[in-house]
Write a protein that holds these residues in place. Sequence first.
Motif, PDB file in Angstrom:
ATOM      1  N   ILE A   2       0.850  -1.188   0.000  1.00  0.00           N
ATOM      2  CA  ILE A   2       0.000   0.000   0.000  1.00  0.00           C
ATOM      3  C   ILE A   2       0.893   1.248   0.000  1.00  0.00           C
ATOM      4  O   ILE A   2       1.674   1.465   0.931  1.00  0.00           O
ATOM      5  N   ARG A   3       0.792   2.024  -1.050  1.00  0.00           N
ATOM      6  CA  ARG A   3       1.538   3.284  -1.120  1.00  0.00           C
ATOM      7  C   ARG A   3       0.842   4.279  -0.189  1.00  0.00           C
ATOM      8  O   ARG A   3      -0.347   4.566  -0.357  1.00  0.00           O
ATOM      9  N   SER A   4       1.555   4.795   0.793  1.00  0.00           N
ATOM     10  CA  SER A   4       0.887   5.549   1.849  1.00  0.00           C
ATOM     11  C   SER A   4       1.716   6.741   2.326  1.00  0.00           C
ATOM     12  O   SER A   4       2.917   6.831   2.077  1.00  0.00           O
ATOM     13  N   PHE A   5       1.039   7.630   3.032  1.00  0.00           N
ATOM     14  CA  PHE A   5       1.698   8.804   3.605  1.00  0.00           C
ATOM     15  C   PHE A   5       0.870   9.329   4.774  1.00  0.00           C
ATOM     16  O   PHE A   5      -0.328   9.026   4.897  1.00  0.00           O
ATOM     17  N   ILE A   6       1.515  10.106   5.637  1.00  0.00           N
ATOM     18  CA  ILE A   6       0.862  10.734   6.779  1.00  0.00           C
ATOM     19  C   ILE A   6       0.784  12.228   6.500  1.00  0.00           C
ATOM     20  O   ILE A   6       1.781  12.847   6.103  1.00  0.00           O
ATOM     21  N   ALA A   7      -0.394  12.819   6.697  1.00  0.00           N
ATOM     22  CA  ALA A   7      -0.572  14.211   6.284  1.00  0.00           C
ATOM     23  C   ALA A   7      -1.628  14.914   7.116  1.00  0.00           C
ATOM     24  O   ALA A   7      -2.352  14.303   7.920  1.00  0.00           O
ATOM     25  N   LEU A   8      -1.714  16.211   6.904  1.00  0.00           N
ATOM     26  CA  LEU A   8      -2.761  17.054   7.469  1.00  0.00           C
ATOM     27  C   LEU A   8      -3.704  17.450   6.348  1.00  0.00           C
ATOM     28  O   LEU A   8      -3.260  17.910   5.293  1.00  0.00           O
ATOM     29  N   SER A   9      -4.989  17.268   6.542  1.00  0.00           N
ATOM     30  CA  SER A   9      -5.969  17.676   5.543  1.00  0.00           C
ATOM     31  C   SER A   9      -6.184  19.185   5.593  1.00  0.00           C
ATOM     32  O   SER A   9      -5.951  19.835   6.614  1.00  0.00           O
ATOM     33  N   ILE A  10      -6.641  19.734   4.484  1.00  0.00           N
ATOM     34  CA  ILE A  10      -6.964  21.159   4.392  1.00  0.00           C
ATOM     35  C   ILE A  10      -8.483  21.302   4.468  1.00  0.00           C
ATOM     36  O   ILE A  10      -9.198  20.719   3.649  1.00  0.00           O
ATOM     37  N   PRO A  11      -9.007  22.050   5.446  1.00  0.00           N
ATOM     38  CA  PRO A  11     -10.463  22.160   5.593  1.00  0.00           C
ATOM     39  C   PRO A  11     -11.108  22.842   4.386  1.00  0.00           C
ATOM     40  O   PRO A  11     -10.470  23.631   3.679  1.00  0.00           O
ATOM     41  N   GLU A  12     -12.371  22.538   4.162  1.00  0.00           N
ATOM     42  CA  GLU A  12     -13.068  22.998   2.964  1.00  0.00           C
ATOM     43  C   GLU A  12     -13.026  24.509   2.763  1.00  0.00           C
ATOM     44  O   GLU A  12     -12.798  24.960   1.629  1.00  0.00           O
ATOM     45  N   GLY A  24      -4.882  29.460 -14.895  1.00  0.00           N
ATOM     46  CA  GLY A  24      -3.818  30.232 -15.512  1.00  0.00           C
ATOM     47  C   GLY A  24      -2.631  29.421 -15.987  1.00  0.00           C
ATOM     48  O   GLY A  24      -1.699  29.977 -16.591  1.00  0.00           O
ATOM     49  N   LEU A  25      -2.628  28.107 -15.718  1.00  0.00           N
ATOM     50  CA  LEU A  25      -1.579  27.235 -16.225  1.00  0.00           C
ATOM     51  C   LEU A  25      -2.222  26.183 -17.117  1.00  0.00           C
ATOM     52  O   LEU A  25      -3.185  25.529 -16.714  1.00  0.00           O
ATOM     53  N   ARG A  26      -1.661  25.995 -18.305  1.00  0.00           N
ATOM     54  CA  ARG A  26      -2.200  24.999 -19.227  1.00  0.00           C
ATOM     55  C   ARG A  26      -1.463  23.676 -19.107  1.00  0.00           C
ATOM     56  O   ARG A  26      -0.281  23.644 -18.788  1.00  0.00           O
ATOM     57  N   GLY A  27      -2.175  22.586 -19.395  1.00  0.00           N
ATOM     58  CA  GLY A  27      -1.558  21.274 -19.407  1.00  0.00           C
ATOM     59  C   GLY A  27      -1.209  20.728 -18.041  1.00  0.00           C
ATOM     60  O   GLY A  27      -0.296  19.900 -17.920  1.00  0.00           O
ATOM     61  N   VAL A  28      -1.927  21.174 -16.986  1.00  0.00           N
ATOM     62  CA  VAL A  28      -1.626  20.709 -15.636  1.00  0.00           C
ATOM     63  C   VAL A  28      -2.825  19.967 -15.066  1.00  0.00           C
ATOM     64  O   VAL A  28      -3.962  20.118 -15.527  1.00  0.00           O
ATOM     65  N   HIS A  29      -2.564  19.181 -14.045  1.00  0.00           N
ATOM     66  CA  HIS A  29      -3.632  18.525 -13.287  1.00  0.00           C
ATOM     67  C   HIS A  29      -3.757  19.268 -11.964  1.00  0.00           C
ATOM     68  O   HIS A  29      -2.880  19.196 -11.116  1.00  0.00           O
ATOM     69  N   TRP A  30      -4.848  20.005 -11.807  1.00  0.00           N
ATOM     70  CA  TRP A  30      -5.092  20.740 -10.574  1.00  0.00           C
ATOM     71  C   TRP A  30      -5.543  19.766  -9.488  1.00  0.00           C
ATOM     72  O   TRP A  30      -6.390  18.902  -9.716  1.00  0.00           O
ATOM     73  N   THR A  31      -5.023  19.922  -8.293  1.00  0.00           N
ATOM     74  CA  THR A  31      -5.409  19.063  -7.180  1.00  0.00           C
ATOM     75  C   THR A  31      -6.814  19.418  -6.710  1.00  0.00           C
ATOM     76  O   THR A  31      -7.063  20.569  -6.344  1.00  0.00           O
ATOM     77  N   PRO A  32      -7.749  18.469  -6.703  1.00  0.00           N
ATOM     78  CA  PRO A  32      -9.101  18.765  -6.207  1.00  0.00           C
ATOM     79  C   PRO A  32      -9.061  19.206  -4.750  1.00  0.00           C
ATOM     80  O   PRO A  32      -8.173  18.794  -3.983  1.00  0.00           O
ATOM     81  N   GLY A  33     -10.020  20.031  -4.369  1.00  0.00           N
ATOM     82  CA  GLY A  33     -10.040  20.548  -3.009  1.00  0.00           C
ATOM     83  C   GLY A  33     -10.025  19.478  -1.948  1.00  0.00           C
ATOM     84  O   GLY A  33      -9.343  19.605  -0.920  1.00  0.00           O
ATOM     85  N   GLU A  34     -10.761  18.369  -2.183  1.00  0.00           N
ATOM     86  CA  GLU A  34     -10.823  17.315  -1.184  1.00  0.00           C
ATOM     87  C   GLU A  34      -9.511  16.546  -1.059  1.00  0.00           C
ATOM     88  O   GLU A  34      -9.314  15.794  -0.085  1.00  0.00           O
ATOM     89  N   ASP A  35      -8.593  16.722  -2.005  1.00  0.00           N
ATOM     90  CA  ASP A  35      -7.302  16.021  -1.973  1.00  0.00           C
ATOM     91  C   ASP A  35      -6.161  16.902  -1.478  1.00  0.00           C
ATOM     92  O   ASP A  35      -5.023  16.411  -1.332  1.00  0.00           O
ATOM     93  N   LEU A  36      -6.411  18.168  -1.236  1.00  0.00           N
ATOM     94  CA  LEU A  36      -5.347  19.047  -0.753  1.00  0.00           C
ATOM     95  C   LEU A  36      -4.876  18.594   0.627  1.00  0.00           C
ATOM     96  O   LEU A  36      -5.690  18.299   1.510  1.00  0.00           O
ATOM     97  N   HIS A  37      -3.572  18.555   0.814  1.00  0.00           N
ATOM     98  CA  HIS A  37      -3.030  18.099   2.087  1.00  0.00           C
ATOM     99  C   HIS A  37      -1.603  18.590   2.261  1.00  0.00           C
ATOM    100  O   HIS A  37      -0.955  19.019   1.299  1.00  0.00           O
ATOM    101  N   GLY A 149      -5.970  31.606   5.984  1.00  0.00           N
ATOM    102  CA  GLY A 149      -5.843  31.190   7.371  1.00  0.00           C
ATOM    103  C   GLY A 149      -5.680  32.393   8.276  1.00  0.00           C
ATOM    104  O   GLY A 149      -5.819  33.538   7.826  1.00  0.00           O
ATOM    105  N   PRO A 150      -5.424  32.120   9.562  1.00  0.00           N
ATOM    106  CA  PRO A 150      -5.078  30.797  10.115  1.00  0.00           C
ATOM    107  C   PRO A 150      -6.295  29.873  10.214  1.00  0.00           C
ATOM    108  O   PRO A 150      -7.427  30.313  10.302  1.00  0.00           O
ATOM    109  N   PHE A 151      -6.021  28.568  10.182  1.00  0.00           N
ATOM    110  CA  PHE A 151      -7.042  27.562  10.381  1.00  0.00           C
ATOM    111  C   PHE A 151      -6.492  26.486  11.304  1.00  0.00           C
ATOM    112  O   PHE A 151      -5.285  26.255  11.377  1.00  0.00           O
ATOM    113  N   GLU A 152      -7.398  25.843  12.025  1.00  0.00           N
ATOM    114  CA  GLU A 152      -6.986  24.856  13.014  1.00  0.00           C
ATOM    115  C   GLU A 152      -6.925  23.459  12.416  1.00  0.00           C
ATOM    116  O   GLU A 152      -7.792  23.065  11.646  1.00  0.00           O
TER     117      GLU A 152
END
Length: 204
Positions: A2-12, A24-37, A149-152
């Motif tokens: 299992i490819r894994s990592f430990i992280a902090l989630s970013i609240p909505e 503003g950038l072409r040809g990129v994969h933007w990280t969805p909000g629910e995946d930001l960490h 932020g700041p956010f908890e």
Amino acid sequence: MIRSFIALSIPEPIADLVDDIQTGLRGVHWTPGEDLHLTLAFLGDQDRHSLADLDAGMVKLDHPRIALTLSGVDAFGGGQPRSAHVGVVENPDLRRLHEKVAQIARRARLEIEERRFAPHVTIARWRRGAVGPEAMARFAAAHNLFRAGPFEVDAVRLFRSDLGRDGPRYEEMAAYPLGRAAGLSAPEADPRTDETLRRRRLRG
């Protein structure tokens, strides 16, 4: 494995602010909000027994909640940028939390990356050469005043990462609550409650 990592989630609410600059950038994969960490420790490929040993240590994690602020935009890759991220305002509590998590991982006999801890939240990735240094420099300059932020942060989370053609897909496997509040008002805190986190279980 299992490819894994430990992280902090970013609240909505904070993820929504990041979403506003994901253009503003072409040809990129933007990280969805629910995946930001914010990654604390990348674990790589691990078997379930190793992750169970890690889990046994992480449930004993003792650290207060922390307050974070995102600030500015930068890239990794130098003259051949490969990803864009927002930075994190320097925070000694975050560095202490990172070290505690790293120590727990090492006690569980997991080999983790030894690179210098550079806290960031990746907002875009692309194939090599898709974004040149000039385009990245313009994007960074356009958003150099970005601040959120700041956010908890109320928990540390264990994720699995499954690679696909459209980029990695993340799944939360476990959550480990942090201690006393960081002193922020309720609207700035992660909406998930401690009671929900207490029902943490290692999923796979």
